[in-house]
Design an enzyme around this catalytic site. Structure first.
Site, PDB file in Angstrom:
ATOM      1  CG  HIS A   1      -1.773   1.330   1.051  1.00  0.00           C
ATOM      2  ND1 HIS A   1      -2.745   1.574   0.112  1.00  0.00           N
ATOM      3  CD2 HIS A   1      -1.566   2.501   1.684  1.00  0.00           C
ATOM      4  CE1 HIS A   1      -3.135   2.833   0.202  1.00  0.00           C
ATOM      5  NE2 HIS A   1      -2.427   3.412   1.149  1.00  0.00           N
TER       6      HIS A   1
ATOM      7  CG  HIS B   1      -8.204   2.274  -7.950  1.00  0.00           C
ATOM      8  ND1 HIS B   1      -8.407   3.568  -7.498  1.00  0.00           N
ATOM      9  CD2 HIS B   1      -7.220   1.758  -7.158  1.00  0.00           C
ATOM     10  CE1 HIS B   1      -7.591   3.809  -6.480  1.00  0.00           C
ATOM     11  NE2 HIS B   1      -6.843   2.731  -6.259  1.00  0.00           N
ATOM     12  CG  PHE B   2      -3.812  -0.237 -10.602  1.00  0.00           C
ATOM     13  CD1 PHE B   2      -3.024  -0.284 -11.730  1.00  0.00           C
ATOM     14  CD2 PHE B   2      -4.283  -1.424 -10.062  1.00  0.00           C
ATOM     15  CE1 PHE B   2      -2.730  -1.489 -12.331  1.00  0.00           C
ATOM     16  CE2 PHE B   2      -3.998  -2.637 -10.657  1.00  0.00           C
ATOM     17  CZ  PHE B   2      -3.221  -2.673 -11.796  1.00  0.00           C
ATOM     18  CG  HIS B   3      -4.237   1.351 -15.747  1.00  0.00           C
ATOM     19  ND1 HIS B   3      -4.458   0.137 -15.158  1.00  0.00           N
ATOM     20  CD2 HIS B   3      -3.141   1.184 -16.535  1.00  0.00           C
ATOM     21  CE1 HIS B   3      -3.554  -0.732 -15.570  1.00  0.00           C
ATOM     22  NE2 HIS B   3      -2.736  -0.127 -16.411  1.00  0.00           N
TER      23      HIS B   3
ATOM     24  NE  ARG C   1      -5.988  -7.281 -10.241  1.00  0.00           N
ATOM     25  CZ  ARG C   1      -5.219  -6.681  -9.323  1.00  0.00           C
ATOM     26  NH1 ARG C   1      -5.673  -6.506  -8.076  1.00  0.00           N
ATOM     27  NH2 ARG C   1      -4.024  -6.251  -9.612  1.00  0.00           N
ATOM     28  NE  ARG C   2      -2.588  -9.347 -10.783  1.00  0.00           N
ATOM     29  CZ  ARG C   2      -1.934  -9.330  -9.625  1.00  0.00           C
ATOM     30  NH1 ARG C   2      -2.250 -10.157  -8.676  1.00  0.00           N
ATOM     31  NH2 ARG C   2      -0.940  -8.499  -9.446  1.00  0.00           N
TER      32      ARG C   2
ATOM     33  CE1 TYR D   1      -1.976   7.692  -0.872  1.00  0.00           C
ATOM     34  CE2 TYR D   1      -1.703   5.574   0.196  1.00  0.00           C
ATOM     35  CZ  TYR D   1      -2.515   6.566  -0.308  1.00  0.00           C
ATOM     36  OH  TYR D   1      -3.874   6.416  -0.269  1.00  0.00           O
TER      37      TYR D   1
HETATM   38 FE1  HAS Z   1      -5.514   2.442  -4.579  1.00  0.00          FE
HETATM   39  C1  HAS Z   1      -5.819  -0.980  -4.985  1.00  0.00           C
HETATM   40  C2  HAS Z   1      -7.767   2.372  -2.034  1.00  0.00           C
HETATM   41  C3  HAS Z   1      -5.089   5.838  -4.104  1.00  0.00           C
HETATM   42  C4  HAS Z   1      -2.801   2.389  -6.703  1.00  0.00           C
HETATM   43  N1  HAS Z   1      -4.523   0.998  -5.657  1.00  0.00           N
HETATM   44  C5  HAS Z   1      -4.822  -0.344  -5.703  1.00  0.00           C
HETATM   45  C6  HAS Z   1      -3.915  -1.008  -6.581  1.00  0.00           C
HETATM   46  C7  HAS Z   1      -3.024  -0.055  -7.039  1.00  0.00           C
HETATM   47  C8  HAS Z   1      -3.436   1.192  -6.455  1.00  0.00           C
HETATM   48  C9  HAS Z   1      -1.851  -0.301  -7.957  1.00  0.00           C
HETATM   49  O1  HAS Z   1      -8.925   0.259  -0.149  1.00  0.00           O
HETATM   50  C10 HAS Z   1      -3.962  -2.492  -6.967  1.00  0.00           C
HETATM   51  C11 HAS Z   1      -2.964  -3.344  -6.279  1.00  0.00           C
HETATM   52  C12 HAS Z   1      -3.088  -4.768  -6.781  1.00  0.00           C
HETATM   53  O2  HAS Z   1      -2.465  -5.100  -7.795  1.00  0.00           O
HETATM   54  O3  HAS Z   1      -3.863  -5.536  -6.190  1.00  0.00           O
HETATM   55  N2  HAS Z   1      -6.319   3.842  -3.343  1.00  0.00           N
HETATM   56  C13 HAS Z   1      -7.255   3.607  -2.405  1.00  0.00           C
HETATM   57  C14 HAS Z   1      -7.644   4.863  -1.769  1.00  0.00           C
HETATM   58  C15 HAS Z   1      -6.878   5.841  -2.363  1.00  0.00           C
HETATM   59  C16 HAS Z   1      -6.048   5.185  -3.329  1.00  0.00           C
HETATM   60  C17 HAS Z   1      -8.666   5.053  -0.711  1.00  0.00           C
HETATM   61  N3  HAS Z   1      -4.218   3.843  -5.286  1.00  0.00           N
HETATM   62  C18 HAS Z   1      -4.193   5.172  -4.937  1.00  0.00           C
HETATM   63  C19 HAS Z   1      -3.083   5.827  -5.580  1.00  0.00           C
HETATM   64  C20 HAS Z   1      -2.435   4.851  -6.314  1.00  0.00           C
HETATM   65  C21 HAS Z   1      -3.167   3.615  -6.114  1.00  0.00           C
HETATM   66  C22 HAS Z   1      -2.757   7.281  -5.420  1.00  0.00           C
HETATM   67  C23 HAS Z   1      -1.226   4.937  -7.169  1.00  0.00           C
HETATM   68  C24 HAS Z   1      -0.527   6.009  -7.409  1.00  0.00           C
HETATM   69  N4  HAS Z   1      -6.601   0.986  -3.713  1.00  0.00           N
HETATM   70  C25 HAS Z   1      -7.396   1.162  -2.620  1.00  0.00           C
HETATM   71  C26 HAS Z   1      -7.871  -0.158  -2.152  1.00  0.00           C
HETATM   72  C27 HAS Z   1      -7.310  -1.120  -2.990  1.00  0.00           C
HETATM   73  C28 HAS Z   1      -6.522  -0.372  -3.956  1.00  0.00           C
HETATM   74  C29 HAS Z   1      -8.750  -0.461  -1.031  1.00  0.00           C
HETATM   75  C30 HAS Z   1      -7.482  -2.655  -2.914  1.00  0.00           C
HETATM   76  C31 HAS Z   1      -8.524  -3.078  -3.856  1.00  0.00           C
HETATM   77  C32 HAS Z   1      -8.654  -4.570  -3.942  1.00  0.00           C
HETATM   78  O4  HAS Z   1      -9.705  -5.090  -3.534  1.00  0.00           O
HETATM   79  O5  HAS Z   1      -7.750  -5.255  -4.435  1.00  0.00           O
HETATM   80  C33 HAS Z   1      -6.892   7.313  -1.993  1.00  0.00           C
HETATM   81  O6  HAS Z   1      -5.592   7.732  -1.607  1.00  0.00           O
HETATM   82  C34 HAS Z   1      -7.406   8.190  -3.068  1.00  0.00           C
HETATM   83  C35 HAS Z   1      -7.578   9.619  -2.617  1.00  0.00           C
HETATM   84  C36 HAS Z   1      -7.742  10.533  -3.785  1.00  0.00           C
HETATM   85  C37 HAS Z   1      -8.613  11.509  -3.881  1.00  0.00           C
HETATM   86  C38 HAS Z   1      -8.672  12.335  -5.147  1.00  0.00           C
HETATM   87  C39 HAS Z   1      -8.199  13.770  -4.958  1.00  0.00           C
HETATM   88  C40 HAS Z   1      -8.160  14.475  -6.276  1.00  0.00           C
HETATM   89  C41 HAS Z   1      -7.147  15.293  -6.682  1.00  0.00           C
HETATM   90  C42 HAS Z   1      -7.220  15.927  -8.047  1.00  0.00           C
HETATM   91  C43 HAS Z   1      -7.876  17.278  -7.983  1.00  0.00           C
HETATM   92  C44 HAS Z   1      -7.988  17.910  -9.328  1.00  0.00           C
HETATM   93  C45 HAS Z   1      -7.510  19.146  -9.627  1.00  0.00           C
HETATM   94  C46 HAS Z   1      -7.674  19.647 -11.013  1.00  0.00           C
HETATM   95  C47 HAS Z   1      -6.794  20.004  -8.676  1.00  0.00           C
HETATM   96  C48 HAS Z   1      -9.579  11.805  -2.798  1.00  0.00           C
HETATM   97  C49 HAS Z   1      -5.987  15.611  -5.800  1.00  0.00           C
HETATM   98  C50 HAS Z   1      -8.505  20.892 -11.024  1.00  0.00           C
HETATM   99  C51 HAS Z   1      -9.417  20.821 -12.136  1.00  0.00           C
HETATM  100  C52 HAS Z   1     -10.722  20.922 -12.054  1.00  0.00           C
HETATM  101  C53 HAS Z   1     -11.554  20.605 -13.254  1.00  0.00           C
HETATM  102  C54 HAS Z   1     -11.428  21.277 -10.810  1.00  0.00           C
HETATM  103 CU    CU Z   2      -3.875   0.462  -0.846  1.00  0.00          CU
END
Ligand code: HAS
Ligand code: CU
Length: 579
Positions: A237, A388-390, A451-452, A241
């Site tokens: 996990h 999600h992760f792409h 998946r996979r 980050y």
């Molecule tokens: Fe995740 C699975 C939960 C973030 C990568 N994640 C994965 C896997 C990868 C991955 C690779 O709870 C698969 C692993 C595998 O092979 O099995 N993930 C989360 C949560 C977040 C999250 C809660 N993940 C990431 C990030 C990754 C990443 C970042 C890579 C860089 N993820 C999970 C969970 C799994 C999971 C479970 C397991 C699933 C399973 O069952 O296998 C959070 O950190 C996300 C928070 C993000 C936000 C978005 C904020 C938005 C922003 C952009 C703002 C836009 C602007 C533009 C400023 C709340 C900052 C302005 C323009 C306008 C138009 C307004």
């Molecule tokens: Cu995670």
């Protein structure tokens, strides 16, 4: 090679300083080129997997180069997830602080970091190329690969933590010259990232050194799959980050300058990084909601912790969003959306980062679905997860690193981009391709498409009987994959073309952003920083060892109750080779 004048580290005499500056630039370029070369391999294979889901089985045509979908998927995940990201990050998080502080990094340590990771990468590539280790990027035992694979990963992981002592040393030098001052922002963000990663590495190191390395050599006969999965996710996990935080370093530390404005809040950036550091480690088992053996109370606590780790990203959305709005209005943008249109979209580095941020809205929303225990039961092990992760690592990280390369290649080499239009084309196509791909994958996942899975190798009728209902999303997956092919080759043409053939021009400086109330420069010899008025909270956050202690305690509190029962009911599984 031409070097930007402000590259000179001010702690050394002039001639030595010039040499150190040149070596620093060359080494940074080596990290960048190696990282993007890994992406070239990984990105070339990716669309084959997208076509697989669209029902097109390209693998038989690729023998003997690739034997199976699983071999391709392993190469794709390892090259993109480990080799590409580690090299770019281990370059960036030393180079940017060195430039921000005006202090030369310890080149011997930095070269060692490069060499250890390079040997690791070569071992892993060898093990994947000969099809001995098609164990996917998570290398879950009892799937069993070759010793080259596990030792290669061990070296990659070890090397990737080596920037930490380099950063600590640079910060100590800077502080000796400027006692009582708060660590400059980019250095602070880089340091908390590396501290988080250094702690996180303990999990996978224990898995590799105590289990998988000796097992692959035949020194031990069996391994415990669940203990190893738990140790893997203790690092697995936080690794997400370790992919995200370097992109945030650019969004907070550079982007506001690139769009012609200021960072709205320096304290918000520090709070974000401190929270990411503390919460990244304890939540690893949210990848194991479907695994047996730990209590439902812990699963509930994990949901809360997962939502906590999402919070700093929500803070980021507002802080970066407002910084962009400020710049847009300075540029004459009016009304609700005029500021957004007024941003310098013609700059490929800016466009890539804003488009990456937009895709992260989908990435964050799907992450919150994953992190909710009940919803996770629906989407786990379906294509929803790669969907999600792409739109996290495949967009935020990859596109931000591309964005960085667009200014960094000219900065390091003194050569201009060969074509800004092609660079813009590549990032827009990447954005459209990745969005279509991710929508297709998440949507197909809701139909239960696994998946996979080498679904395209099924007999045609079976494929349609099983996945016909998801034919529209699966077609989107294939179309997105093809667009990504186009985008990546356009990008590589710009990246490698500019390094080799770009027209010579004065190298641009690093676009360090200024924050409201913050100093214009933080180098060792710049005027004293009046930020001594920093709030008690910001001063407290500067005690990175305090944050480290809190992170360790939180991680122990989360992991001891989960690992303890596993350690008392050890299962002994022999290795499997299924490919
Ligand atoms: Fe995740 C699975 C939960 C973030 C990568 N994640 C994965 C896997 C990868 C991955 C690779 O709870 C698969 C692993 C595998 O092979 O099995 N993930 C989360 C949560 C977040 C999250 C809660 N993940 C990431 C990030 C990754 C990443 C970042 C890579 C860089 N993820 C999970 C969970 C799994 C999971 C479970 C397991 C699933 C399973 O069952 O296998 C959070 O950190 C996300 C928070 C993000 C936000 C978005 C904020 C938005 C922003 C952009 C703002 C836009 C602007 C533009 C400023 C709340 C900052 C302005 C323009 C306008 C138009 C307004
Ligand atoms: Cu995670």
């Amino acid at each position: 090679m031409e070097i930007a004048a402000d590259t000179l580290p001010s702690t050394l005499p002039r001639s030595e300083s010039d040499r150190a500056a040149a070596s620093t630039c060359r080494l940074m370029l080596a990290f960048l080129i190696t990282g993007f070369s890994a992406l070239l391999i990984g990105a070339t294979i990716g669309p084959l997997q997208a076509l697989n889901y669209g029902g097109v089985d390209a693998y038989p045509a690729l023998r003997p180069l690739l034997q199976s979908y699983y071999q391709g998927l392993t190469i794709h995940g390892v090259m993109n997830g480990y080799v590409f990201t580690f090299f770019v990050t281990c370059g960036l998080l030393v180079y940017l602080p060195a430039r921000e502080l005006g202090v030369a990094p310890n080149l011997t340590m930095w070269r060692t970091c490069f060499a250890v990771m390079a040997v690791g990468a070569l071992c892993v590539i060898y093990a994947m190329a000969d099809n001995s280790s098609s164990v996917l990027w998570t290398f879950y035992p009892p799937l069993k690969g070759s010793p080259f694979f596990y030792f290669g990963i061990t070296l990659l992981a070890l090397g990737s933590t080596m920037p930490l002592p380099i950063l600590l040393k640079m910060r100590a030098t800077w502080r000796r010259h400027r006692p009582g001052e708060i660590t400059p922002l980019v250095t602070y963000m880089s340091l908390t990232t590396m501290l988080m990663w250094g702690l996180a590495g303990v999990g996978v190191m224990a898995e590799l050194v105590l289990q998988l390395d000796p097992w692959s050599l035949g020194l031990i006969g069996t391994v415990d799959p669940i203990i190893n999965r738990t140790l893997f996710w203790l690092t697995g996990h936080p690794i997400v980050y370790f992919w995200l935080m370097p992109a945030y370093v650019s969004w907070y530390g550079l982007l506001s300058r690139q769009v012609g404005g200021k960072l709205i809040s320096d304290p918000m950036a520090r709070i974000t990084f401190a929270l990411l550091m503390i919460f990244a480690l304890p939540v690893g088992t949210h990848h194991q909601f479907s695994d047996p053996g730990f209590s439902s109370i812990w699963r509930g606590i994990l949901v809360v912790l997962t939502m906590s780790v999402a919070t700093p990203s929500l803070v980021t959305a507002f802080t970066i969003g407002l910084s962009l709005e400020y710049a847009g209005r300075l540029r004459g943008g009016k009304g609700w959306f005029g500021w957004f249109r007024a941003l310098p979209w013609g700059d490929p580095s800016v466009a890539a980062q804003i488009l990456a941020a937009i895709t992260f809205i989908l990435g964050g929303a799907t992450g919150i679905v994953n992190g909710s225990w009940q919803l996770n039961a629906i989407v786990h092990n379906t294509t929803f997860i790669p969907g999600h992760f792409h739109v996290t690592v495949g967009s935020v990280t990859a596109m931000t690193f591309m964005a960085i390369s667009f200014w960094m290649v000219p900065h390091l080499t003194g050569r201009q981009l060969i074509s800004r239009r092609l660079a813009l084309f590549s990032v827009w196509t990447w954005f459209v391709g990745m969005t279509i791909f991710a929508i297709g994958m998440t949507w197909a996942g809701l139909y239960g498409v696994p998946r996979r899975a080498w679904v395209s190798a099924l007999p045609h009728d079976t494929y349609h009987a099983l996945y016909g209902a998801a034919s529209v999303p699966l077609a989107l997956v294939a179309a997105g994959g093809v667009l990504l092919w186009v985008a990546s080759y356009a990008f590589f043409a710009v990246f490698f073309g500019s390094i080799l053939f770009g027209r010579r021009a004065a190298p641009p400086p690093v676009p360090f952003a200024q924050s409201f109330g913050g100093p214009a420069s933080s180098t060792i010899d710049s005027p004293p920083n009046p930020a001594q008025s920093a709030s008690p909270l910001i001063r407290a956050l500067d005690h990175v060892w305090l944050l480290t202690g809190i992170t360790v305690l939180a991680t122990l509190a989360a992991y001891i109750p989960i690992l303890w029962p596993f350690l008392h009911h050890v299962t002994r599984a022999p290795g499997w080779i299924l490919w």
